[in-house]
Write a protein that holds these residues in place. Structure first.
Motif, PDB file in Angstrom:
ATOM      1  N   ALA A 182       1.330  -6.735   2.804  1.00  0.00           N
ATOM      2  CA  ALA A 182       1.291  -8.182   3.041  1.00  0.00           C
ATOM      3  C   ALA A 182       0.564  -8.417   4.358  1.00  0.00           C
ATOM      4  O   ALA A 182       0.819  -7.719   5.345  1.00  0.00           O
ATOM      5  CB  ALA A 182       2.711  -8.737   3.124  1.00  0.00           C
ATOM      6  N   ARG A 183      -0.350  -9.392   4.355  1.00  0.00           N
ATOM      7  CA  ARG A 183      -1.073  -9.703   5.588  1.00  0.00           C
ATOM      8  C   ARG A 183      -1.201 -11.213   5.753  1.00  0.00           C
ATOM      9  O   ARG A 183      -1.501 -11.926   4.789  1.00  0.00           O
ATOM     10  CB  ARG A 183      -2.476  -9.090   5.569  1.00  0.00           C
ATOM     11  N   VAL A 184      -0.974 -11.684   6.963  1.00  0.00           N
ATOM     12  CA  VAL A 184      -1.127 -13.108   7.286  1.00  0.00           C
ATOM     13  C   VAL A 184      -2.138 -13.227   8.417  1.00  0.00           C
ATOM     14  O   VAL A 184      -2.102 -12.458   9.380  1.00  0.00           O
ATOM     15  CB  VAL A 184       0.220 -13.732   7.722  1.00  0.00           C
ATOM     16  N   THR A 185      -3.037 -14.200   8.307  1.00  0.00           N
ATOM     17  CA  THR A 185      -4.044 -14.453   9.340  1.00  0.00           C
ATOM     18  C   THR A 185      -3.843 -15.857   9.887  1.00  0.00           C
ATOM     19  O   THR A 185      -3.784 -16.822   9.116  1.00  0.00           O
ATOM     20  CB  THR A 185      -5.463 -14.334   8.742  1.00  0.00           C
ATOM     21  N   VAL A 186      -3.704 -15.984  11.216  1.00  0.00           N
ATOM     22  CA  VAL A 186      -3.561 -17.304  11.851  1.00  0.00           C
ATOM     23  C   VAL A 186      -4.580 -17.400  12.988  1.00  0.00           C
ATOM     24  O   VAL A 186      -5.127 -16.394  13.437  1.00  0.00           O
ATOM     25  CB  VAL A 186      -2.128 -17.532  12.396  1.00  0.00           C
ATOM     26  N   ALA A 187      -4.815 -18.632  13.434  1.00  0.00           N
ATOM     27  CA  ALA A 187      -5.750 -18.835  14.553  1.00  0.00           C
ATOM     28  C   ALA A 187      -5.221 -18.099  15.783  1.00  0.00           C
ATOM     29  O   ALA A 187      -4.027 -18.094  16.049  1.00  0.00           O
ATOM     30  CB  ALA A 187      -5.897 -20.326  14.842  1.00  0.00           C
ATOM     31  N   ASP A 358      -8.840 -18.186  -1.762  1.00  0.00           N
ATOM     32  CA  ASP A 358      -9.541 -17.470  -0.692  1.00  0.00           C
ATOM     33  C   ASP A 358      -9.398 -18.139   0.671  1.00  0.00           C
ATOM     34  O   ASP A 358      -9.822 -17.591   1.688  1.00  0.00           O
ATOM     35  CB  ASP A 358     -11.022 -17.265  -1.041  1.00  0.00           C
ATOM     36  N   LYS A 359      -8.776 -19.327   0.720  1.00  0.00           N
ATOM     37  CA  LYS A 359      -8.544 -20.007   2.013  1.00  0.00           C
ATOM     38  C   LYS A 359      -7.112 -19.790   2.509  1.00  0.00           C
ATOM     39  O   LYS A 359      -6.777 -20.175   3.627  1.00  0.00           O
ATOM     40  CB  LYS A 359      -8.784 -21.518   1.867  1.00  0.00           C
ATOM     41  N   ALA A 360      -6.264 -19.217   1.681  1.00  0.00           N
ATOM     42  CA  ALA A 360      -4.846 -19.055   2.041  1.00  0.00           C
ATOM     43  C   ALA A 360      -4.697 -18.072   3.202  1.00  0.00           C
ATOM     44  O   ALA A 360      -5.417 -17.076   3.272  1.00  0.00           O
ATOM     45  CB  ALA A 360      -4.058 -18.574   0.829  1.00  0.00           C
ATOM     46  N   PRO A 361      -3.754 -18.330   4.124  1.00  0.00           N
ATOM     47  CA  PRO A 361      -3.576 -17.420   5.266  1.00  0.00           C
ATOM     48  C   PRO A 361      -3.006 -16.063   4.864  1.00  0.00           C
ATOM     49  O   PRO A 361      -3.200 -15.074   5.564  1.00  0.00           O
ATOM     50  CB  PRO A 361      -2.593 -18.174   6.179  1.00  0.00           C
ATOM     51  N   ALA A 362      -2.285 -16.030   3.732  1.00  0.00           N
ATOM     52  CA  ALA A 362      -1.628 -14.779   3.331  1.00  0.00           C
ATOM     53  C   ALA A 362      -2.326 -14.135   2.146  1.00  0.00           C
ATOM     54  O   ALA A 362      -2.799 -14.825   1.239  1.00  0.00           O
ATOM     55  CB  ALA A 362      -0.164 -15.041   2.983  1.00  0.00           C
ATOM     56  N   LEU A 363      -2.401 -12.796   2.163  1.00  0.00           N
ATOM     57  CA  LEU A 363      -2.832 -12.070   0.961  1.00  0.00           C
ATOM     58  C   LEU A 363      -1.933 -10.859   0.780  1.00  0.00           C
ATOM     59  O   LEU A 363      -1.335 -10.354   1.730  1.00  0.00           O
ATOM     60  CB  LEU A 363      -4.311 -11.686   1.018  1.00  0.00           C
TER      61      LEU A 363
END
Length: 371
Positions: A182-187, A358-363
């Protein structure tokens, strides 16, 4: 030491700190909570397991400043059972803590404050703030994938690191147990640019998540290569970081999965849940047969029989059959908030990519099983 505190205030503070304390301790002082009453009208409650420490300050009427340590779980249980709305008087003398509330009286043995260990933070050069809501999102969308295997200790936490994605400065959080990722990307927050790569331990993540429910604004984060501190207003959580190297997880995120399946996550989740009821405890395997706009979920168990359910979907590639651990699949689907989920497939043996879009913060990446 002598102080009076509202039962609700004491109980709330103790509920935060006592959960750090392990039930079985070979070192007696680690079973205790530090209670420090100051002339400013506050009581500081502190507990530690030598790797993690919670330090919380609550309001109280202090007649006599002082500090002692007493059994965290016993004091918490007493506070829990006291009548609602009662005023609790705490007074320490001669190696005992007297607790009075209405007609209730008890005394507990204490250990001296000087024996209580405190985690030395040292320099914490990286400092930034994150909204509590962002921190909750990071934890909720990754922690289910944290490994519980002690031999691979470097996977027993959430990996935080900064990078640049298409020129955008970001902060990434990842967790994996080797079966799912699980990976989350934030500013990237201001001040995090030179942040070292760190692994925040599972226990710290759990305690932080509980505390975040009572924080509305931002959380101050300070860290070095070996320690991290979260400033949550009344409470400060300090933890040692996992001393290890997190694997290069980006290599397992598939980029060439060309078979796209779009589904309603709720009907898919319910279908997987229903058929997996009879899956064997050992494998929890569910088979997905994907054909034109139709997904057939099936489970065959030698002990329990068989189950099949069809769920609708949007799929235009060649048919494919693939198996997954149903519990891992449900954990991921549980994190999907929108009304559409994308499942990017390659073949029955290749990792599968799952995300809202593809814009979601999580994959999420899920390894298939043979079924």
């Amino acid at each position: 030491m002598k102080a009076t505190i509202e039962r609700a205030t004491l109980l709330k503070g103790l509920s935060h700190v006592q959960s750090v304390v392990e039930r079985r301790n070979t070192i007696p002082i680690l079973s205790n909570v530090l209670i420090e009453a100051s002339a400013e009208g506050t009581i500081r409650l502190m507990a530690t397991d030598l790797d993690l420490q919670i330090d919380e300050t609550v309001a109280a009427a202090v007649d006599q400043p002082g500090a002692i340590t007493v059994s965290a779980h016993t004091l918490f249980d007493i506070a829990r059972k006291l009548p609602e709305g009662s005023q609790v008087e705490l007074s320490a003398a001669d190696g005992r803590l007297a607790i009075r509330a209405g007609r209730y009286n008890s005394t507990l043995p204490t250990l001296p404050r000087d024996d209580f260990p405190v985690i030395a933070e040292g320099e914490l050069p990286t400092q930034f703030e994150l909204p509590a809501a962002t921190l909750k999102q990071i934890i909720d969308k990754t922690r289910f994938a944290i490994s519980t295997e002690e031999t691979r200790y470097y996977l027993n936490g959430i990996f935080l690191h900064v990078s640049d994605d298409a020129g955008q400065p970001v902060l990434k959080a990842a967790a994996t147990d080797g079966h799912r990722l699980a990976r989350v990307t934030v500013a990237r927050p201001d001040g995090a640019d030179a942040m070292p790569d760190v692994i925040v331990p599972r226990k710290c993540v759990g305690e932080l998540r509980k505390l975040l429910d009572e924080v509305d604004g931002s959380v101050g984060v300070s860290l070095s290569g070996s320690k991290i501190r979260f400033d949550l207003g009344q409470a400060i959580l300090t933890s040692k970081l996992i001393d290890g190297t997190f694997p290069d997880y980006s290599r397992v995120i598939p980029t060439g999965n060309d078979k796209l399946l779009k589904l309603d996550p709720r009907s898919f989740e319910e279908g997987v849940d229903r058929v997996s009821t009879i899956a064997s405890e050992k494998t929890r395997a569910v088979k997905m047969a994907v054909d034109r706009d139709k997904i057939t979920l099936s489970v065959t168990s030698p002990e329990n029989g068989a189950a099949v359910e069809e769920v609708p979907g949007d799929y235009a590639s060649i048919p494919i059959e693939i198996g997954f651990n149903s519990r891992y699949l449900l954990d991921i689907l549980n994190q999907i908030e929108g009304d559409m989920v994308e499942v990017h497939l390659a073949d029955a043996a290749a990792p599968t990519l799952i995300r809202e879009n593809d814009k979601a913060p999580a994959l999420y990446v899920l390894m298939p099983m043979r079924v």
